[in-house]
Design a protein around this motif. Sequence first.
Motif, PDB file in Angstrom:
ATOM      1  N   VAL A  11       0.072 -12.354 -55.586  1.00  0.00           N
ATOM      2  CA  VAL A  11       1.089 -13.306 -54.513  1.00  0.00           C
ATOM      3  C   VAL A  11       1.026 -14.699 -55.204  1.00  0.00           C
ATOM      4  N   GLY A  12       0.685 -14.844 -56.434  1.00  0.00           N
ATOM      5  CA  GLY A  12       0.760 -16.307 -57.063  1.00  0.00           C
ATOM      6  C   GLY A  12       1.852 -17.031 -56.942  1.00  0.00           C
ATOM      7  N   MET A  13       2.822 -16.340 -57.198  1.00  0.00           N
ATOM      8  CA  MET A  13       4.232 -17.181 -57.380  1.00  0.00           C
ATOM      9  C   MET A  13       4.646 -17.406 -55.902  1.00  0.00           C
ATOM     10  N   GLU A  14       4.784 -16.737 -54.914  1.00  0.00           N
ATOM     11  CA  GLU A  14       4.990 -17.101 -53.390  1.00  0.00           C
ATOM     12  C   GLU A  14       4.016 -18.429 -53.087  1.00  0.00           C
ATOM     13  N   VAL A  15       2.577 -18.190 -53.390  1.00  0.00           N
ATOM     14  CA  VAL A  15       1.942 -19.266 -53.014  1.00  0.00           C
ATOM     15  C   VAL A  15       2.266 -20.602 -53.691  1.00  0.00           C
ATOM     16  N   LEU A  16       2.353 -20.460 -55.040  1.00  0.00           N
ATOM     17  CA  LEU A  16       2.615 -21.723 -55.761  1.00  0.00           C
ATOM     18  C   LEU A  16       3.961 -22.369 -54.984  1.00  0.00           C
ATOM     19  N   LYS A  17       4.948 -21.712 -54.778  1.00  0.00           N
ATOM     20  CA  LYS A  17       6.377 -22.253 -54.255  1.00  0.00           C
ATOM     21  C   LYS A  17       6.182 -22.942 -52.820  1.00  0.00           C
ATOM     22  N   LYS A  18       5.570 -22.221 -52.044  1.00  0.00           N
ATOM     23  CA  LYS A  18       5.082 -22.753 -50.926  1.00  0.00           C
ATOM     24  C   LYS A  18       4.294 -24.244 -51.115  1.00  0.00           C
ATOM     25  N   GLY A  19       3.241 -24.132 -52.057  1.00  0.00           N
ATOM     26  CA  GLY A  19       2.341 -25.302 -52.214  1.00  0.00           C
ATOM     27  C   GLY A  19       3.541 -26.280 -52.800  1.00  0.00           C
ATOM     28  N   ARG A  20       4.156 -25.982 -53.793  1.00  0.00           N
ATOM     29  CA  ARG A  20       5.058 -27.049 -54.312  1.00  0.00           C
ATOM     30  C   ARG A  20       6.005 -27.675 -53.302  1.00  0.00           C
ATOM     31  N   ASP A  21       6.408 -26.750 -52.424  1.00  0.00           N
ATOM     32  CA  ASP A  21       7.375 -27.630 -51.601  1.00  0.00           C
ATOM     33  C   ASP A  21       6.620 -28.474 -50.895  1.00  0.00           C
ATOM     34  N   PHE A  22       5.436 -28.291 -50.399  1.00  0.00           N
ATOM     35  CA  PHE A  22       4.623 -29.233 -49.528  1.00  0.00           C
ATOM     36  C   PHE A  22       4.140 -30.443 -50.388  1.00  0.00           C
ATOM     37  N   LEU A  23       3.931 -30.310 -51.723  1.00  0.00           N
ATOM     38  CA  LEU A  23       3.388 -31.297 -52.515  1.00  0.00           C
ATOM     39  C   LEU A  23       4.916 -32.312 -52.764  1.00  0.00           C
ATOM     40  N   LYS A  24       6.037 -31.627 -52.658  1.00  0.00           N
ATOM     41  CA  LYS A  24       7.232 -32.530 -53.207  1.00  0.00           C
ATOM     42  C   LYS A  24       7.493 -33.156 -52.156  1.00  0.00           C
ATOM     43  N   ARG A  25       7.103 -33.093 -50.716  1.00  0.00           N
ATOM     44  CA  ARG A  25       7.586 -33.950 -49.697  1.00  0.00           C
ATOM     45  C   ARG A  25       6.538 -35.259 -49.655  1.00  0.00           C
ATOM     46  N   ASP A  26       7.085 -36.304 -48.969  1.00  0.00           N
ATOM     47  CA  ASP A  26       6.218 -37.455 -49.106  1.00  0.00           C
ATOM     48  C   ASP A  26       4.838 -37.173 -48.501  1.00  0.00           C
ATOM     49  N   LEU A  27       3.845 -37.180 -49.473  1.00  0.00           N
ATOM     50  CA  LEU A  27       2.637 -36.569 -49.154  1.00  0.00           C
ATOM     51  C   LEU A  27       1.827 -38.231 -48.821  1.00  0.00           C
ATOM     52  N   TYR A  28       0.764 -37.851 -47.622  1.00  0.00           N
ATOM     53  CA  TYR A  28       0.049 -38.898 -47.524  1.00  0.00           C
ATOM     54  C   TYR A  28      -0.839 -39.472 -48.506  1.00  0.00           C
ATOM     55  N   ASP A  29      -1.094 -40.609 -48.987  1.00  0.00           N
ATOM     56  CA  ASP A  29      -1.853 -41.042 -49.789  1.00  0.00           C
ATOM     57  C   ASP A  29      -3.417 -40.423 -49.997  1.00  0.00           C
ATOM     58  N   GLU A  30      -3.867 -40.335 -48.751  1.00  0.00           N
ATOM     59  CA  GLU A  30      -5.212 -39.770 -48.807  1.00  0.00           C
ATOM     60  C   GLU A  30      -5.471 -38.189 -48.931  1.00  0.00           C
ATOM     61  N   ILE A  31      -4.293 -37.779 -49.243  1.00  0.00           N
ATOM     62  CA  ILE A  31      -4.504 -36.162 -49.662  1.00  0.00           C
ATOM     63  C   ILE A  31      -4.066 -36.013 -51.336  1.00  0.00           C
ATOM     64  N   SER A  32      -5.202 -35.599 -51.949  1.00  0.00           N
ATOM     65  CA  SER A  32      -5.357 -35.310 -53.306  1.00  0.00           C
ATOM     66  C   SER A  32      -5.538 -33.708 -53.630  1.00  0.00           C
ATOM     67  N   ALA A  33      -4.119 -32.957 -53.952  1.00  0.00           N
ATOM     68  CA  ALA A  33      -4.211 -31.365 -53.938  1.00  0.00           C
ATOM     69  C   ALA A  33      -3.897 -31.156 -55.369  1.00  0.00           C
TER      70      ALA A  33
END
Length: 305
Positions: free
Chosen positions: A211-233
């Motif tokens: 299920v890696g592709m689905e997981v990566l896409k969801k994570g990418r969408d999160f990381l594309k947003r304006d992330l808080y500086d405190e989050i290193s993912a």
Amino acid sequence: NKMRGGVYFSGSNEYESSIRIWNGMFRKHPAAVAFCKESDDVSKVMKFASVNNIVVTVRSGGHNVAGNSVLDDALTIDLTYMNHVEVHPEKMTVYAQGGCLLEDVDRSTQLYGLCTPFGVVSKTGIAGLTLGGGYGHLRRKYGLTIDNLQSVEIVTANGSMIVADGETNSDLFWAVRGGGGNFGVVTRFQYMLHKVGPILYQTYTAYPLEVGMEVLKKGRDFLKRDLYDEISAEFQLAKVPDTKYYPMEMRGKKVVIMRAVYSGEVEEGRSRMDYLRHLGDPIFDSSGPKSYVDIQTYTDNTVPE
């Protein structure tokens, strides 16, 4: 002039311990190993090598992946014994000798609730990591290790011992920050400190590779947003090692891991990173509050020597 440390040759315990480095692909045999106990020892060795036209390599933490810290028929400078750490909480700075490992500095600075950004495996040497850049769990908030480097004490090829910072020998200071270790032997580092910990929130979940592709896409969408500086993912593609640190049913499986660390308040981190815990149905989830020292040593057992 006599050095405080000693010079050792093949057959001695000191020699054999020094030629072993983290990457087992390399098995080199230097002509001799000079164990230095102070910067003056390094200076004496460098002067001797310069006068006699001897090739020198430097073994600091011994984690050198490319294997350059040891070389056949060369003279190895070993900084193992130079691992003193000096914390100045009032000045928000720390001095660490070139032979220190990440854990040496992290444990000392965390006694004051402070740290400087380092890598993610505590057995790594600070010297190679710093001179190469230094990428870790606090990068979005506090940058790379070199962004927090304030000065170096360095022994040059002719044996001269100098200090380089933003004002003194500034060209050399610019060069060592990401330029590697070929400008001399750094015997002491000075880093900026930040108030971090002692408890932070870490997200650590593993999903089947299927299920890696689905997981990566969801994570990418999160990381594309304006992330808080405190989050290193970050994502990791891994094969779970056969160790007691993972459930039996996971061992040997290929997985996608989402790992993120929040450098601010714990409950704030729990809330802001909750999405990263639910990118699919995890087969492993060890997310939660952890001490900064625990986070820094969390994957040590998955990368044995």
